[in-house]
Design a protein around this motif. Structure first.
Motif, short mmCIF file in Angstrom:
data_model
loop_
_atom_site.label_atom_id
_atom_site.label_comp_id
_atom_site.label_asym_id
_atom_site.label_seq_id
_atom_site.Cartn_x
_atom_site.Cartn_y
_atom_site.Cartn_z
N ALA A 192 0.84 -1.21 0.00
CA ALA A 192 0.00 0.00 0.00
C ALA A 192 0.87 1.25 0.00
O ALA A 192 0.58 2.23 -0.70
CB ALA A 192 -0.93 0.00 1.21
N ALA A 193 1.96 1.23 0.76
CA ALA A 193 2.86 2.38 0.82
C ALA A 193 3.53 2.61 -0.53
O ALA A 193 3.62 3.76 -1.00
CB ALA A 193 3.91 2.17 1.90
N ARG A 194 3.98 1.56 -1.18
CA ARG A 194 4.58 1.71 -2.52
C ARG A 194 3.58 2.28 -3.51
O ARG A 194 3.91 3.11 -4.32
CB ARG A 194 5.12 0.37 -3.02
CG ARG A 194 6.44 0.01 -2.33
CD ARG A 194 7.24 -0.99 -3.10
NE ARG A 194 7.50 -0.65 -4.47
CZ ARG A 194 8.57 0.04 -4.91
NH1 ARG A 194 9.44 0.49 -4.04
NH2 ARG A 194 8.74 0.27 -6.18
N ARG A 195 2.34 1.82 -3.40
CA ARG A 195 1.30 2.31 -4.30
C ARG A 195 1.05 3.80 -4.07
O ARG A 195 0.97 4.57 -5.04
CB ARG A 195 0.01 1.52 -4.10
CG ARG A 195 -1.07 1.83 -5.10
CD ARG A 195 -2.27 0.88 -5.03
NE ARG A 195 -2.74 0.60 -3.67
CZ ARG A 195 -2.53 -0.56 -3.02
NH1 ARG A 195 -1.86 -1.53 -3.59
NH2 ARG A 195 -3.01 -0.73 -1.81
N VAL A 196 0.98 4.24 -2.81
CA VAL A 196 0.77 5.65 -2.50
C VAL A 196 1.90 6.50 -3.07
O VAL A 196 1.66 7.53 -3.71
CB VAL A 196 0.66 5.87 -0.97
CG1 VAL A 196 0.77 7.34 -0.60
CG2 VAL A 196 -0.63 5.28 -0.43
N LEU A 197 3.13 6.06 -2.85
CA LEU A 197 4.28 6.84 -3.33
C LEU A 197 4.40 6.80 -4.85
O LEU A 197 4.75 7.80 -5.48
CB LEU A 197 5.56 6.35 -2.67
CG LEU A 197 5.61 6.51 -1.14
CD1 LEU A 197 6.99 6.10 -0.62
CD2 LEU A 197 5.25 7.90 -0.71
#
Length: 71
Positions: free
Chosen positions: A57-62
């Motif tokens: 999820a963090a990779r997707r946000v960034l």
């Protein structure tokens, strides 16, 4: 904990942490104190990490914000 990226740029780290926090994802900067001890010459990059379960999820946000490649 999984590493999202490494950088010597404290402004970038702050911005990325704010993006993650807005998405409800807690993050942590590792090596911050080590970097300060070495004289802040940029020899030791700081690492931005998140919990294992928040990694994708963090990779997707960034990536969606243009801060990471989509890979």
């Amino acid at each position: 904990m999984k590493e999202l990226l490494r950088t010597n740029n404290p402004v970038e780290l702050s911005f990325l942490q704010a993006l993650l926090a807005d998405a409800g994802i807690e993050s942590l900067v590792l090596d911050q104190h080590t970097s300060i001890l070495e004289g802040s010459i940029g020899a030791i990059p700081r690492r931005l990490v998140v919990d294992d379960e928040d990694y994708h999820a963090a990779r997707r946000v960034l990536a969606e914000s243009g801060c990471l490649p989509d890979g």
